[in-house]
Design an enzyme around this catalytic site. Structure first.
Site, PDB file in Angstrom:
ATOM      1  N   GLU A  71      35.201  57.754  42.529  1.00  0.00           N
ATOM      2  CA  GLU A  71      36.516  58.199  42.061  1.00  0.00           C
ATOM      3  C   GLU A  71      36.390  58.717  40.634  1.00  0.00           C
ATOM      4  OE1 GLU A  71      41.122  56.604  41.605  1.00  0.00           O
ATOM      5  OE2 GLU A  71      39.494  55.153  41.796  1.00  0.00           O
TER       6      GLU A  71
ATOM      7  N   GLU B 289      40.283  55.549  30.559  1.00  0.00           N
ATOM      8  CA  GLU B 289      40.018  54.325  31.313  1.00  0.00           C
ATOM      9  C   GLU B 289      38.532  54.042  31.512  1.00  0.00           C
ATOM     10  OE1 GLU B 289      42.319  53.527  34.816  1.00  0.00           O
ATOM     11  OE2 GLU B 289      43.948  54.817  34.138  1.00  0.00           O
TER      12      GLU B 289
ATOM     13  N   ASP C   1      41.862  61.691  42.888  1.00  0.00           N
ATOM     14  CA  ASP C   1      43.098  61.028  42.460  1.00  0.00           C
ATOM     15  C   ASP C   1      43.906  62.017  41.633  1.00  0.00           C
ATOM     16  OD1 ASP C   1      44.817  59.526  40.488  1.00  0.00           O
ATOM     17  OD2 ASP C   1      44.066  57.801  41.614  1.00  0.00           O
TER      18      ASP C   1
ATOM     19  N   HIS D 198      44.072  59.947  46.458  1.00  0.00           N
ATOM     20  CA  HIS D 198      45.116  59.095  45.902  1.00  0.00           C
ATOM     21  C   HIS D 198      46.242  59.964  45.385  1.00  0.00           C
ATOM     22  CE1 HIS D 198      42.663  55.211  44.860  1.00  0.00           C
ATOM     23  NE2 HIS D 198      43.080  55.246  46.117  1.00  0.00           N
TER      24      HIS D 198
ATOM     25  N   ARG E 285      52.103  58.383  36.672  1.00  0.00           N
ATOM     26  CA  ARG E 285      51.473  57.431  37.584  1.00  0.00           C
ATOM     27  C   ARG E 285      52.487  56.719  38.470  1.00  0.00           C
ATOM     28  NH1 ARG E 285      45.851  54.372  35.886  1.00  0.00           N
ATOM     29  NH2 ARG E 285      44.855  54.774  37.881  1.00  0.00           N
TER      30      ARG E 285
ATOM     31  N   GLU F 288      48.613  55.312  45.286  1.00  0.00           N
ATOM     32  CA  GLU F 288      48.128  54.333  44.315  1.00  0.00           C
ATOM     33  C   GLU F 288      48.902  54.589  43.029  1.00  0.00           C
ATOM     34  OE1 GLU F 288      43.865  52.521  43.173  1.00  0.00           O
ATOM     35  OE2 GLU F 288      44.455  54.267  41.982  1.00  0.00           O
TER      36      GLU F 288
END
Length: 272
Positions: free
Chosen positions: A153, A159, A187, A213, A219, A248
């Site tokens: 991913e 992050e 994602d 995702h 988000r 997600e």
């Protein structure tokens, strides 16, 4: 038709699901009642999961298990595959081997290599990626033997220190020799930060994307932020993508809002 899926934690709660781990059975029933056909399971300790029980519950509600996510073990024990500490790397690899074995018992859902590779780690990308490639190689081999797909991913730079963009992940796959048992998880939240032209990134990764995702720019639920999903979905379909579209998202503005609206949001986004 692509399977529409929602994240459900199996052992420990996650901020990426409106469901508590203690209520995973009720979550399966609710996901099915809302008209989705899949669940993505967050599993920290695969060796402790009762595969027969989970599979029976999924089959009871006609749900496919689309993915096993692995990242909770980083928060729980600080384990990650690119660690400079050999003992940490080996224990993290043991966890992933457990996910591969669990996947083989659950219909072979993909196994995600997300934050289990490491988060904001020092040492530089090259060293981190070299260690990741070294420890991942036997796991990819094992996954291939079990008929299981591992998926890297791309996660944004706020992050994790490595493999932030789709282009970087494609280069990493090339470095690994493009093994059949290793693909990409795309994602939309992270791609919105790192990829720029997201439909172009999808086209560049055609055939490599094994899972998607869905999350908007904040988000939260798709359609409630600033991402234009229509050209992304179109590019995925044009590339022949047949995998799952899995939610997600964070529970914003509230968990109750997500529970009430997520099914309509994903159906409207994907057009199934």
């Amino acid at each position: 038709m692509n399977i529409l899926s929602q994240t459900v934690p199996l052992q420990f709660d996650t901020v990426f699901s409106p469901y508590p781990a203690s209520g995973w059975r009720a979550a399966f029933a609710d996901v099915a009642a809302k008209g989705l056909a899949g669940v993505e399971l967050a599993v920290a300790y695969p060796e402790l999961a009762d595969a027969a029980d989970v599979l029976a519950e999924a089959q009871r509600h006609n749900l496919a298990i689309t993915t096993l996510s692995t990242g909770q073990i980083y928060a729980l024990e600080g384990l990650f595959l690119a660690s400079p500490d050999l003992r940490v790397r080996l224990r993290a690899a043991q966890i992933v081997r457990g996910h591969i074995a669990l996947s083989a018992k659950l219909g072979r859902p993909n196994v995600t290599i997300g934050l289990i590779r490491g988060k904001l780690e020092p040492g530089g990308k090259e060293a981190l990626e070299a260690r990741l490639a070294e420890v991942l190689a036997p796991l990819v081999k094992r996954a291939g033997e079990e008929g299981v797909m591992l998926q890297i991913e791309a996660i944004s730079r706020d992050e994790t220190s490595l493999l932030n963009s789709t282009a970087e992940c494609l280069a990493f796959l090339e470095r690994m020799g493009n093994p059949e048992a290793l693909g990409l998880l795309f994602d939309t939240y992270h791609a919105n930060i790192e990829d720029g032209d997201m439909p172009a990134a999808v086209r560049a990764a055609a055939g490599k994307i094994k899972n998607v995702h869905l999350a908007d720019s904040h988000r939260g639920l798709p359609g409630e932020g600033e991402i234009d999903f229509a050209p992304i979905v179109a590019a995925l379909r044009e590339s022949g993508y047949r995998g799952a579209f899995a939610l997600e998202t964070l529970c914003v503005p509230t968990k109750e809002h997500v529970l009430e609206h997520y099914a309509d949001a994903v159906k409207a986004t994907v057009g199934n």
